[in-house]
Design an enzyme around this catalytic site. Structure first.
Site, PDB file in Angstrom:
ATOM      1  N   ARG A 187     -16.248   1.231  14.644  1.00 25.30           N
ATOM      2  CA  ARG A 187     -15.066   2.080  14.850  1.00 25.30           C
ATOM      3  C   ARG A 187     -13.809   1.451  14.259  1.00 25.30           C
ATOM      4  O   ARG A 187     -13.538   0.262  14.464  1.00 25.30           O
ATOM      5  CB  ARG A 187     -14.846   2.280  16.351  1.00 25.30           C
ATOM      6  CG  ARG A 187     -13.595   3.058  16.679  1.00 25.30           C
ATOM      7  CD  ARG A 187     -13.421   3.149  18.177  1.00 25.30           C
ATOM      8  NE  ARG A 187     -13.218   1.840  18.759  1.00 25.30           N
ATOM      9  CZ  ARG A 187     -12.056   1.394  19.221  1.00 25.30           C
ATOM     10  NH1 ARG A 187     -10.985   2.149  19.193  1.00 25.30           N
ATOM     11  NH2 ARG A 187     -11.962   0.188  19.748  1.00 25.30           N
ATOM     12  N   GLY A 200      -3.203  -1.116  21.819  1.00 24.72           N
ATOM     13  CA  GLY A 200      -2.721  -0.951  20.441  1.00 24.72           C
ATOM     14  C   GLY A 200      -2.105   0.407  20.186  1.00 24.72           C
ATOM     15  O   GLY A 200      -0.991   0.528  19.686  1.00 24.72           O
ATOM     16  N   HIS A 203     -14.438  -7.117  20.433  1.00 24.56           N
ATOM     17  CA  HIS A 203     -13.043  -7.315  20.032  1.00 24.56           C
ATOM     18  C   HIS A 203     -12.854  -8.809  19.783  1.00 24.56           C
ATOM     19  O   HIS A 203     -13.254  -9.629  20.606  1.00 24.56           O
ATOM     20  CB  HIS A 203     -12.098  -6.821  21.129  1.00 24.56           C
ATOM     21  CG  HIS A 203     -10.697  -6.610  20.638  1.00 24.56           C
ATOM     22  ND1 HIS A 203      -9.894  -7.645  20.222  1.00 24.56           N
ATOM     23  CD2 HIS A 203      -9.971  -5.474  20.468  1.00 24.56           C
ATOM     24  CE1 HIS A 203      -8.725  -7.146  19.831  1.00 24.56           C
ATOM     25  NE2 HIS A 203      -8.746  -5.839  19.963  1.00 24.56           N
ATOM     26  N   LEU A 214      -9.023   6.858  21.112  1.00 27.81           N
ATOM     27  CA  LEU A 214      -8.174   7.741  21.921  1.00 27.81           C
ATOM     28  C   LEU A 214      -8.009   9.063  21.183  1.00 27.81           C
ATOM     29  O   LEU A 214      -8.034  10.141  21.775  1.00 27.81           O
ATOM     30  CB  LEU A 214      -6.810   7.080  22.175  1.00 27.81           C
ATOM     31  CG  LEU A 214      -6.836   5.811  23.034  1.00 27.81           C
ATOM     32  CD1 LEU A 214      -5.460   5.147  23.046  1.00 27.81           C
ATOM     33  CD2 LEU A 214      -7.270   6.106  24.475  1.00 27.81           C
ATOM     34  N   HIS A 225     -16.367  -4.717  23.630  1.00 23.06           N
ATOM     35  CA  HIS A 225     -15.155  -3.892  23.747  1.00 23.06           C
ATOM     36  C   HIS A 225     -15.440  -2.396  23.716  1.00 23.06           C
ATOM     37  O   HIS A 225     -14.897  -1.641  24.503  1.00 23.06           O
ATOM     38  CB  HIS A 225     -14.242  -4.277  22.578  1.00 23.06           C
ATOM     39  CG  HIS A 225     -12.926  -3.573  22.550  1.00 23.06           C
ATOM     40  ND1 HIS A 225     -12.005  -3.687  23.562  1.00 23.06           N
ATOM     41  CD2 HIS A 225     -12.354  -2.766  21.607  1.00 23.06           C
ATOM     42  CE1 HIS A 225     -10.916  -2.977  23.255  1.00 23.06           C
ATOM     43  NE2 HIS A 225     -11.114  -2.391  22.074  1.00 23.06           N
ATOM     44  N   ARG A 254     -12.719  -5.474  12.246  1.00 25.93           N
ATOM     45  CA  ARG A 254     -13.018  -6.163  13.498  1.00 25.93           C
ATOM     46  C   ARG A 254     -14.361  -6.889  13.522  1.00 25.93           C
ATOM     47  O   ARG A 254     -14.476  -7.991  14.058  1.00 25.93           O
ATOM     48  CB  ARG A 254     -13.020  -5.115  14.604  1.00 25.93           C
ATOM     49  CG  ARG A 254     -12.298  -5.545  15.808  1.00 25.93           C
ATOM     50  CD  ARG A 254     -12.174  -4.375  16.732  1.00 25.93           C
ATOM     51  NE  ARG A 254     -10.775  -3.973  16.804  1.00 25.93           N
ATOM     52  CZ  ARG A 254     -10.321  -3.077  17.658  1.00 25.93           C
ATOM     53  NH1 ARG A 254     -11.146  -2.480  18.480  1.00 25.93           N
ATOM     54  NH2 ARG A 254      -9.050  -2.761  17.684  1.00 25.93           N
ATOM     55  N   GLU A 276      -3.268  -2.052  12.475  1.00 24.03           N
ATOM     56  CA  GLU A 276      -4.391  -2.818  13.026  1.00 24.03           C
ATOM     57  C   GLU A 276      -5.434  -3.018  11.944  1.00 24.03           C
ATOM     58  O   GLU A 276      -5.342  -2.428  10.860  1.00 24.03           O
ATOM     59  CB  GLU A 276      -4.977  -2.102  14.251  1.00 24.03           C
ATOM     60  CG  GLU A 276      -4.022  -2.105  15.436  1.00 24.03           C
ATOM     61  CD  GLU A 276      -4.572  -1.384  16.654  1.00 24.03           C
ATOM     62  OE1 GLU A 276      -5.695  -1.680  17.067  1.00 24.03           O
ATOM     63  OE2 GLU A 276      -3.864  -0.507  17.168  1.00 24.03           O
TER      64      GLU A 276
END
Ligand code: FAD
Ligand code: SIN
Length: 526
Positions: free
Chosen positions: A377, A47, A235, A383, A342, A281, A112
């Site tokens: 999260r 993503g 996920h 990242l 995930h 999510r 997202e």
């Protein structure tokens, strides 16, 4: 033989490589990595990386979205500082050669679940590979950095373990060289854990084989504080195909309008959340789980056909090509998907500088728990967290009094028997851990299932320990020892959180308990 480096880095994903590049001008650096240098969760990130750049966006909105996803468990100051530091760190990635996808004006921003604005910088659907390659190219140019591939860290070496009573400090690590099969001793002035997550503890995961929770397990065994391991993010959309191993269908597909539908073609997310397929999510994963259980279906479907062939092939080339390899033309048919483990939101407790409770030991990336993610999260924040914390750790270390570790470390002692029959037993234990975690400690939990998992895991841990101390150490037994440890930590945390919050949903306490907002689940060996 003992090798000494000023900085020892365990892991060659975004966190480890960023840190190594930033400290290399100050001293010698060794990076130990389990397989080849690129193999990491980072390398599979699709993503992108969240950062406020759009004219309609603000730090305040990114902070609010992160806090909302985190369900009352984020540390607000950590969230604010991370979000505000993002543009500077992203600029450094660009200077190091990361080529984010561009729009007609500026960068092409993805969206997202849980993000109220378009703010995800991406390199089509291969952001992780782009970042990993750029960092490795910079590492290759640096004379002070040595990478040891196929070098599996087994355990941290601390003063306490060597019998010092009044002080404690991390002194280095024992690591198995997978080629020579020897255990090597590395000593360091500072050690950064950047070993990533633990998705492999579950039967179905988006994570590659390296993600066995080694960092958390090693830190816990060394007496370091751990938190919030119950918050495992599933996920919602992993490709469902017998031959596809853990292939992710990025949330960015839903960000571009992809709709989740059932086998009859009916959208179902409106029954679960106002944001439908782009809900946070945890909600989407639970909704898919509920739909599959209700209908007995093996998967649901993600439909992006309406965007047309040209857009799909250009924006999602990897997803298009991989699905095509498995006989699915995503421009003409919906993609079969299932949820999979995930991301590990908890981990080794650190501040935003990556400092752990053990002097000399630092942690960054997925292995660490800074308080950014809380109970869930926000997509594409990991990242970002890795580059912010690794940068800050490199700065904070310079401010510490100079410590030179001159202590001679004892050589590794291990059992020598090698019983091939026992290996079958060990492989079976691994399967058992993964299955019981999937079935009893998954998306929807209950006390009964958690206690069942706990008692079985205790027996497995005993069997693993017996095998570990009598046999010659091998990559397999290192993985299984850590998987069994991390599985127990997840279950212990899940049992002690008697409420449903964020990613932890239990049928016995289906609501959040307001008195537990801001309360972490802490674990530390006495
Ligand atoms: P990793 O990148 O996982 O690196 C860990 C390193 O540690 C590896 O080199 C490994 O070999 C090494 N290691 C592990 N154990 C040992 C040991 N015992 N000894 C020596 N070395 C060891 N996040 C986002 O923000 N955006 C995304 O788009 C995104 N997409 C994702 C897609 C997928 C399929 C996956 C799996 C994750 C995704 N994530 C994403 C999460 C994100 O990729 C990770 O959280 C992040 O890359 C972790 O970086 P890291 O440096 O902490 O660990
Ligand atoms: C994805 O591309 O869906 C993964 C993003 C993330 O995990 O942050």
């Amino acid at each position: 033989m003992q090798r000494h480096y000023n900085y020892l880095v365990l892991g060659s994903g975004i966190a480890g490589l960023t840190f190594a590049l930033k400290v290399a001008s100050k001293g010698s650096v060794a990076i130990l990595t389990k397989k080849n240098r690129a193999e990491s969760n980072t390398n599979y990130a699709q993503g992108g990386i969240a950062c406020v750049t759009g004219a309609d966006d603000s730090f305040q909105l990114h902070v609010r979205d992160t806090l909302d996803a985190g369900a009352g468990l984020c540390k607000e100051s950590v969230v604010r500082e991370t979000v505000e530091e993002a543009p500077e760190r992203i600029q450094e990635l660009i200077q190091m050669g990361v080529d984010f996808s561009r729009a007609q004006e500026g960068y092409d921003l993805g969206k997202e679940g849980g993000h109220s604005r378009r703010r995800i910088l991406h390199a089509k659907d291969m952001t992780g590979k782009e970042i990993e390659q750029a960092l490795l190219a910079n590492i290759a140019k640096h004379p002070n950095i040595t990478i040891f591939e196929n070098s599996v860290a087994i355990d941290l070496i601390t003063m306490r373990k060597l019998g010092y009573c009044t002080q404690n400090r991390c002194l280095g690590v024992y690591a198995l060289n997978k080629i020579s099969r020897e255990v090597e001793v590395f000593s360091s002035d500072h050690l950064l854990l950047a070993t990533g997550g633990c998705g492999q503890v579950y039967q179905h995961t988006t994570n590659p084989d390296i993600a066995t929770g080694d960092g958390v397990a090693m830190a816990y065994r060394a007496g370091v504080s751990i938190a919030n391991m119950e918050f495992i993010q599933f996920h919602p959309t992993c490709l469902y195909h017998p031959q596809a191993q853990s292939f992710l269908i990025s949330e960015a597909v839903r960000g571009e309008g992809g709709v989740l539908i059932d086998a009859q073609g009916n959208p179902f997310m409106e029954r679960y959340h106002l944001l439908k397929s782009l809900a946070p999510r945890d909600i989407v994963a639970r909704a898919i789980d509920a739909e599959m259980k209700k209908t007995g279906a093996s998967c649901v479907y993600l439909d992006i056909r309406f965007k047309g062939e040209e857009f799909i092939k250009n924006r999602f080339p990897q997803i298009f090509a991989t699905c095509q390899k498995y006989g699915i033309d995503i421009t003409k048919e919906p993609i079969p998907v299932v949820p999979a483990a995930h991301y590990q939101c908890g981990g080794v407790i650190t501040d935003l500088n990556g400092q752990t409770s053990l002097p000399g030991l630092w942690a960054a990336g997925e292995v660490a728990c800074t308080g950014l993610h809380g109970a869930n999260r926000l997509a594409s924040n990991s990242l970002l967290e890795a580059i912010v914390v690794s940068h800050r750790a490199s700065q904070a270390i310079q401010k510490e009094p100079i410590t030179q570790n001159t202590i001679e470390l004892p050589a590794w002692q291990h059992g020598n028997s090698q019983d091939p029959d026992e290996l079958v037993v060990v492989n079976h234990m691994e399967q058992e851990i993964k299955l019981l975690m999937w079935n009893y400690v998954g998306i929807v939990r209950s006390n009964k299932r958690l206690y069942r998992a706990s008692s079985r895991l205790r027996m497995i841990a005993q069997e693993v320990q017996e095998y570990y101390w009598t046999n010659r150490v091998s990559p397999k037994i290192i993985d299984i020892r850590n998987l069994s440890m991390v599985a127990s930590l997840i279950v212990d945390c899940a049992i002690s959180r008697q409420e449903s919050r964020g990613l932890h949903y239990t049928l016995d306490y289906p609501e959040a308990d307001i008195s537990k907002a801001g309360v972490d689940t802490l674990l530390q060996l006495p």
